[in-house]
Write an enzyme that holds these catalytic residues in place. Structure first.
Site, PDB file in Angstrom:
ATOM      1  N   GLU A 101       0.853  -1.196   0.000  1.00  0.00           N
ATOM      2  CA  GLU A 101       0.000   0.000   0.000  1.00  0.00           C
ATOM      3  C   GLU A 101       0.890   1.248   0.000  1.00  0.00           C
ATOM      4  OE1 GLU A 101      -2.634   1.592  -0.509  1.00  0.00           O
ATOM      5  OE2 GLU A 101      -3.983   1.613   1.220  1.00  0.00           O
ATOM      6  N   ASP A 102       0.428   2.336  -0.589  1.00  0.00           N
ATOM      7  CA  ASP A 102       1.231   3.565  -0.577  1.00  0.00           C
ATOM      8  C   ASP A 102       1.138   4.262   0.782  1.00  0.00           C
ATOM      9  OD1 ASP A 102      -1.439   4.299  -0.972  1.00  0.00           O
ATOM     10  OD2 ASP A 102      -1.027   5.744  -2.554  1.00  0.00           O
ATOM     11  N   ASP A 105      -3.941   5.745   5.819  1.00  0.00           N
ATOM     12  CA  ASP A 105      -4.455   7.025   6.300  1.00  0.00           C
ATOM     13  C   ASP A 105      -5.533   6.717   7.355  1.00  0.00           C
ATOM     14  OD1 ASP A 105      -4.865   9.830   6.243  1.00  0.00           O
ATOM     15  OD2 ASP A 105      -6.381   9.663   4.689  1.00  0.00           O
ATOM     16  N   PHE A 154      -0.917  16.440   3.449  1.00  0.00           N
ATOM     17  CA  PHE A 154      -1.250  15.831   2.164  1.00  0.00           C
ATOM     18  C   PHE A 154       0.037  15.723   1.355  1.00  0.00           C
ATOM     19  CE2 PHE A 154      -3.016  15.151  -1.991  1.00  0.00           C
ATOM     20  CZ  PHE A 154      -4.043  14.282  -1.693  1.00  0.00           C
ATOM     21  N   ARG A 167       2.496  12.154  -9.661  1.00  0.00           N
ATOM     22  CA  ARG A 167       2.878  10.761  -9.360  1.00  0.00           C
ATOM     23  C   ARG A 167       4.333  10.501  -9.753  1.00  0.00           C
ATOM     24  NH1 ARG A 167      -1.683   7.576  -8.053  1.00  0.00           N
ATOM     25  NH2 ARG A 167      -3.594   8.171  -9.114  1.00  0.00           N
TER      26      ARG A 167
HETATM   27  P1  IMP Z   1      -7.412   5.098   3.820  1.00  0.00           P
HETATM   28  O1  IMP Z   1      -8.460   4.122   3.424  1.00  0.00           O
HETATM   29  O2  IMP Z   1      -7.983   6.339   4.415  1.00  0.00           O
HETATM   30  O3  IMP Z   1      -6.307   4.528   4.663  1.00  0.00           O
HETATM   31  O4  IMP Z   1      -6.843   5.610   2.459  1.00  0.00           O
HETATM   32  C1  IMP Z   1      -5.682   5.272   1.905  1.00  0.00           C
HETATM   33  C2  IMP Z   1      -5.606   5.883   0.509  1.00  0.00           C
HETATM   34  O5  IMP Z   1      -5.941   7.285   0.511  1.00  0.00           O
HETATM   35  C3  IMP Z   1      -4.187   5.813   0.041  1.00  0.00           C
HETATM   36  O6  IMP Z   1      -3.936   4.598  -0.617  1.00  0.00           O
HETATM   37  C4  IMP Z   1      -4.109   7.003  -0.890  1.00  0.00           C
HETATM   38  O7  IMP Z   1      -4.522   6.625  -2.177  1.00  0.00           O
HETATM   39  C5  IMP Z   1      -5.092   8.010  -0.331  1.00  0.00           C
HETATM   40  N1  IMP Z   1      -4.367   9.035   0.437  1.00  0.00           N
HETATM   41  C6  IMP Z   1      -4.303   9.150   1.777  1.00  0.00           C
HETATM   42  N2  IMP Z   1      -3.525  10.167   2.139  1.00  0.00           N
HETATM   43  C7  IMP Z   1      -3.064  10.726   0.997  1.00  0.00           C
HETATM   44  C8  IMP Z   1      -2.163  11.821   0.712  1.00  0.00           C
HETATM   45  O8  IMP Z   1      -1.609  12.494   1.599  1.00  0.00           O
HETATM   46  N3  IMP Z   1      -1.923  12.059  -0.610  1.00  0.00           N
HETATM   47  C9  IMP Z   1      -2.498  11.337  -1.607  1.00  0.00           C
HETATM   48  N4  IMP Z   1      -3.310  10.303  -1.385  1.00  0.00           N
HETATM   49  C10 IMP Z   1      -3.596   9.987  -0.097  1.00  0.00           C
END
Ligand code: IMP
Length: 178
Positions: A101-102, A105, A154, A167
């Protein structure tokens, strides 16, 4: 997020990312030592650069597959619905699997994906996230390996976008509106 003018401040350099990935790959190779094949599952689209660098540092037989999930906020229930937009091509039953996963959050995406994949009965299922924003967490989940913990900012670059831009930056940068 609507697009407003912004600048990007470097937060994590390309060199630091490369060094961290080398160390993580070493730990992962230790964990999965002796595997016949590790299925490395990249979560699209944000993990595509990370997975490319990670697998090239992994001294293991690997197979690469991708899954695309999208999470939608639900203001009424303060919950998230996670939908699978693209599923894996291969079967993972009885296999060793690493989900890549990147960013973790709120944690909804990773939690949903891990539950979904666990139900397919892999032999071992682990996860790695390049970035973690622990202060944003809404569901109790931790990746087994994390590259860097970051504050609630962000970020873009190294595969991660802001409205599909940035990206291709080689480093992780913080978006600052001007
Ligand atoms: P979660 O389900 O809230 O944990 O979301 C994770 C996804 O939200 C990540 O895989 C990202 O694609 C997106 N995301 C969360 N924070 C950021 C950020 O700071 N920049 C860009 N995308 C983000």
């Amino acid at each position: 997020m609507a697009e407003r003018p912004y600048v990007i401040d470097e937060m994590i350099s390309a060199k630091s990312i490369a060094a961290r990935i080398e160390a993580l790959a070493h730990e992962i190779a230790g964990e999965f030592a002796g595997t016949d094949k590790l299925v490395v599952v990249g979560l699209l689209r944000g993990s595509f650069v990370f997975i490319a660098d990670l697998v090239r540092e992994l001294d293991l037989p690997v197979e690469v597959d991708f899954l695309e999930a999208s999470s939608y906020g639900n203001a009424m229930e303060s919950s998230r619905e996670v939908r699978i937009l693209k599923d894996l091509r291969g079967e993972i039953e009885g296999r060793d699997v690493l989900v890549v996963e990147d960013i973790v959050d709120t944690g909804h995406t990773l939690a949903h994906v891990m539950t979904l994949l666990r139900a397919r009965r892999p032999r071992r299922l682990r996860s790695i996230a390049l970035l973690d924003k622990p202060t944003r967490r809404e569901v109790e989940i931790h990746a087994d390996w994390t590259g860097f913990e970051i504050p609630d900012e962000f970020v873009v670059g190294y595969g991660i976008d802001y409205a599909q831009h940035n990206r291709n930056l080689p480093y992780i940068g913080k978006v600052r509106f001007v």
